[in-house]
Design a protein around this motif. Structure first.
Motif, PDB file in Angstrom:
ATOM      1  N   PRO A  27       0.838  -1.190   0.000  1.00 11.25           N
ATOM      2  CA  PRO A  27       0.000   0.000   0.000  1.00 11.25           C
ATOM      3  C   PRO A  27       0.880   1.249   0.000  1.00 11.25           C
ATOM      4  O   PRO A  27       2.030   1.206   0.434  1.00 11.25           O
ATOM      5  CB  PRO A  27      -0.781  -0.109   1.312  1.00 11.25           C
ATOM      6  CG  PRO A  27       0.108  -0.905   2.207  1.00 11.25           C
ATOM      7  CD  PRO A  27       0.855  -1.849   1.296  1.00 11.25           C
ATOM      8  N   ASP A  28       0.357   2.343  -0.498  1.00 16.36           N
ATOM      9  CA  ASP A  28       1.090   3.606  -0.506  1.00 16.36           C
ATOM     10  C   ASP A  28       0.625   4.403   0.705  1.00 16.36           C
ATOM     11  O   ASP A  28      -0.475   4.959   0.709  1.00 16.36           O
ATOM     12  CB  ASP A  28       0.816   4.361  -1.800  1.00 16.36           C
ATOM     13  CG  ASP A  28       1.778   5.507  -2.008  1.00 16.36           C
ATOM     14  OD1 ASP A  28       2.817   5.541  -1.333  1.00 16.36           O
ATOM     15  OD2 ASP A  28       1.493   6.374  -2.858  1.00 16.36           O
ATOM     16  N   ILE A  29       1.436   4.447   1.753  1.00 15.37           N
ATOM     17  CA  ILE A  29       1.060   5.080   3.011  1.00 15.37           C
ATOM     18  C   ILE A  29       2.036   6.210   3.304  1.00 15.37           C
ATOM     19  O   ILE A  29       3.248   6.017   3.252  1.00 15.37           O
ATOM     20  CB  ILE A  29       1.085   4.064   4.182  1.00 15.37           C
ATOM     21  CG1 ILE A  29       0.109   2.916   3.883  1.00 15.37           C
ATOM     22  CG2 ILE A  29       0.773   4.729   5.502  1.00 15.37           C
ATOM     23  CD1 ILE A  29       0.186   1.784   4.883  1.00 15.37           C
ATOM     24  N   ASP A  30       1.495   7.400   3.596  1.00 13.63           N
ATOM     25  CA  ASP A  30       2.342   8.525   3.998  1.00 13.63           C
ATOM     26  C   ASP A  30       2.786   8.338   5.439  1.00 13.63           C
ATOM     27  O   ASP A  30       2.109   7.706   6.235  1.00 13.63           O
ATOM     28  CB  ASP A  30       1.573   9.844   3.882  1.00 13.63           C
ATOM     29  CG  ASP A  30       1.356  10.259   2.440  1.00 13.63           C
ATOM     30  OD1 ASP A  30       2.156   9.845   1.580  1.00 13.63           O
ATOM     31  OD2 ASP A  30       0.397  11.003   2.182  1.00 13.63           O
ATOM     32  N   GLY A  31       3.904   8.931   5.769  1.00 16.36           N
ATOM     33  CA  GLY A  31       4.390   8.874   7.147  1.00 16.36           C
ATOM     34  C   GLY A  31       5.507   7.866   7.295  1.00 16.36           C
ATOM     35  O   GLY A  31       6.052   7.341   6.322  1.00 16.36           O
ATOM     36  N   THR A  32       5.840   7.589   8.518  1.00 15.09           N
ATOM     37  CA  THR A  32       6.899   6.633   8.825  1.00 15.09           C
ATOM     38  C   THR A  32       6.256   5.270   9.001  1.00 15.09           C
ATOM     39  O   THR A  32       5.462   5.054   9.916  1.00 15.09           O
ATOM     40  CB  THR A  32       7.658   7.055  10.096  1.00 15.09           C
ATOM     41  OG1 THR A  32       8.149   8.379   9.911  1.00 15.09           O
ATOM     42  CG2 THR A  32       8.818   6.110  10.371  1.00 15.09           C
ATOM     43  N   VAL A  33       6.594   4.363   8.084  1.00  9.47           N
ATOM     44  CA  VAL A  33       5.932   3.067   8.037  1.00  9.47           C
ATOM     45  C   VAL A  33       6.974   1.962   7.983  1.00  9.47           C
ATOM     46  O   VAL A  33       7.972   2.067   7.280  1.00  9.47           O
ATOM     47  CB  VAL A  33       5.024   2.971   6.781  1.00  9.47           C
ATOM     48  CG1 VAL A  33       4.359   1.613   6.685  1.00  9.47           C
ATOM     49  CG2 VAL A  33       3.984   4.074   6.789  1.00  9.47           C
ATOM     50  N   VAL A  34       6.743   0.910   8.732  1.00  4.28           N
ATOM     51  CA  VAL A  34       7.540  -0.309   8.656  1.00  4.28           C
ATOM     52  C   VAL A  34       6.644  -1.350   7.994  1.00  4.28           C
ATOM     53  O   VAL A  34       5.563  -1.661   8.496  1.00  4.28           O
ATOM     54  CB  VAL A  34       7.977  -0.792  10.058  1.00  4.28           C
ATOM     55  CG1 VAL A  34       8.757  -2.100   9.952  1.00  4.28           C
ATOM     56  CG2 VAL A  34       8.788   0.274  10.776  1.00  4.28           C
ATOM     57  N   TYR A  35       7.070  -1.823   6.824  1.00  5.63           N
ATOM     58  CA  TYR A  35       6.297  -2.816   6.084  1.00  5.63           C
ATOM     59  C   TYR A  35       6.707  -4.215   6.512  1.00  5.63           C
ATOM     60  O   TYR A  35       7.862  -4.456   6.878  1.00  5.63           O
ATOM     61  CB  TYR A  35       6.542  -2.663   4.578  1.00  5.63           C
ATOM     62  CG  TYR A  35       5.994  -1.389   4.007  1.00  5.63           C
ATOM     63  CD1 TYR A  35       4.694  -1.324   3.533  1.00  5.63           C
ATOM     64  CD2 TYR A  35       6.781  -0.245   3.929  1.00  5.63           C
ATOM     65  CE1 TYR A  35       4.181  -0.150   3.006  1.00  5.63           C
ATOM     66  CE2 TYR A  35       6.284   0.939   3.406  1.00  5.63           C
ATOM     67  CZ  TYR A  35       4.982   0.974   2.943  1.00  5.63           C
ATOM     68  OH  TYR A  35       4.480   2.138   2.423  1.00  5.63           O
ATOM     69  N   ILE A  36       5.759  -5.147   6.427  1.00  8.62           N
ATOM     70  CA  ILE A  36       6.015  -6.541   6.772  1.00  8.62           C
ATOM     71  C   ILE A  36       5.571  -7.392   5.587  1.00  8.62           C
ATOM     72  O   ILE A  36       4.462  -7.212   5.067  1.00  8.62           O
ATOM     73  CB  ILE A  36       5.243  -6.959   8.038  1.00  8.62           C
ATOM     74  CG1 ILE A  36       5.573  -6.008   9.195  1.00  8.62           C
ATOM     75  CG2 ILE A  36       5.562  -8.411   8.406  1.00  8.62           C
ATOM     76  CD1 ILE A  36       4.620  -6.115  10.360  1.00  8.62           C
ATOM     77  N   ALA A  37       6.443  -8.298   5.151  1.00  7.53           N
ATOM     78  CA  ALA A  37       6.124  -9.180   4.025  1.00  7.53           C
ATOM     79  C   ALA A  37       6.512 -10.604   4.375  1.00  7.53           C
ATOM     80  O   ALA A  37       7.466 -10.846   5.124  1.00  7.53           O
ATOM     81  CB  ALA A  37       6.864  -8.726   2.774  1.00  7.53           C
ATOM     82  N   CYS A  38       5.762 -11.530   3.812  1.00  8.59           N
ATOM     83  CA  CYS A  38       6.056 -12.947   3.990  1.00  8.59           C
ATOM     84  C   CYS A  38       6.029 -13.605   2.616  1.00  8.59           C
ATOM     85  O   CYS A  38       5.038 -13.469   1.883  1.00  8.59           O
ATOM     86  CB  CYS A  38       5.026 -13.595   4.908  1.00  8.59           C
ATOM     87  SG  CYS A  38       5.336 -15.347   5.206  1.00  8.59           S
ATOM     88  N   GLU A  39       7.118 -14.273   2.274  1.00  2.38           N
ATOM     89  CA  GLU A  39       7.226 -14.965   0.992  1.00  2.38           C
ATOM     90  C   GLU A  39       6.899 -14.045  -0.185  1.00  2.38           C
ATOM     91  O   GLU A  39       6.210 -14.432  -1.123  1.00  2.38           O
ATOM     92  CB  GLU A  39       6.315 -16.196   0.973  1.00  2.38           C
ATOM     93  CG  GLU A  39       6.629 -17.224   2.030  1.00  2.38           C
ATOM     94  CD  GLU A  39       8.026 -17.835   1.887  1.00  2.38           C
ATOM     95  OE1 GLU A  39       8.505 -17.971   0.750  1.00  2.38           O
ATOM     96  OE2 GLU A  39       8.628 -18.164   2.915  1.00  2.38           O
ATOM     97  N   GLY A  40       7.363 -12.788  -0.119  1.00  2.00           N
ATOM     98  CA  GLY A  40       7.202 -11.865  -1.238  1.00  2.00           C
ATOM     99  C   GLY A  40       5.852 -11.175  -1.321  1.00  2.00           C
ATOM    100  O   GLY A  40       5.594 -10.429  -2.255  1.00  2.00           O
ATOM    101  N   GLU A  41       4.987 -11.405  -0.341  1.00  3.69           N
ATOM    102  CA  GLU A  41       3.660 -10.765  -0.320  1.00  3.69           C
ATOM    103  C   GLU A  41       3.548  -9.867   0.898  1.00  3.69           C
ATOM    104  O   GLU A  41       3.902 -10.272   2.010  1.00  3.69           O
ATOM    105  CB  GLU A  41       2.545 -11.818  -0.258  1.00  3.69           C
ATOM    106  CG  GLU A  41       2.453 -12.712  -1.467  1.00  3.69           C
ATOM    107  CD  GLU A  41       1.906 -12.004  -2.689  1.00  3.69           C
ATOM    108  OE1 GLU A  41       1.096 -11.062  -2.547  1.00  3.69           O
ATOM    109  OE2 GLU A  41       2.309 -12.396  -3.801  1.00  3.69           O
ATOM    110  N   HIS A  42       3.028  -8.664   0.683  1.00  2.00           N
ATOM    111  CA  HIS A  42       2.803  -7.730   1.786  1.00  2.00           C
ATOM    112  C   HIS A  42       1.750  -8.314   2.725  1.00  2.00           C
ATOM    113  O   HIS A  42       0.698  -8.768   2.285  1.00  2.00           O
ATOM    114  CB  HIS A  42       2.317  -6.382   1.221  1.00  2.00           C
ATOM    115  CG  HIS A  42       1.834  -5.460   2.275  1.00  2.00           C
ATOM    116  ND1 HIS A  42       0.497  -5.323   2.564  1.00  2.00           N
ATOM    117  CD2 HIS A  42       2.501  -4.649   3.119  1.00  2.00           C
ATOM    118  CE1 HIS A  42       0.371  -4.446   3.540  1.00  2.00           C
ATOM    119  NE2 HIS A  42       1.561  -4.032   3.895  1.00  2.00           N
TER     120      HIS A  42
END
Length: 97
Positions: A27-42
């Motif tokens: 997703p395109d989220i403004d701000g300070t974001v930590v993304y989490i992915a498993c096996e190449g999928e968000h």
């Protein structure tokens, strides 16, 4: 950060890391974001937010009165800081592994 849990590879980090590793569905989220992915999928995000303490302006003034320099480390803080703080940003290079 990359971790293996059982048979799954997880990635935790910024958007640049996720894009470089080909993660799908970000997703395109403004701000300070930590993304989490498993096996190449968000699979999730952690949104971080700094709040300015009421005593911050006085603390910055005291630092400046001592001829010291105050720098802001948070991009969120820079967008929302009260004008009386007047702290320039600090650039800290970071390279994801």
């Amino acid at each position: 950060m990359r971790a293996r849990i059982g048979d799954h590879v997880l990635l935790v980090g910024n958007r640049k890391l996720m894009v470089s590793r080909g993660v799908k569905g970000l997703p395109d989220i403004d701000g300070t974001v930590v993304y989490i992915a498993c096996e190449g999928e968000h699979i999730g995000v952690i949104e971080l937010e700094d709040t300015v303490r009421p005593s911050a302006a006085d603390a910055i003034k005291k630092i400046k009165d001592q001829a010291l320099s105050a720098r802001c480390l948070s991009p969120v803080m820079l967008r929302h800081q009260p004008s009386e703080l007047q702290m320039p940003p600090v650039s800290i290079p970071f390279t994801a592994a």
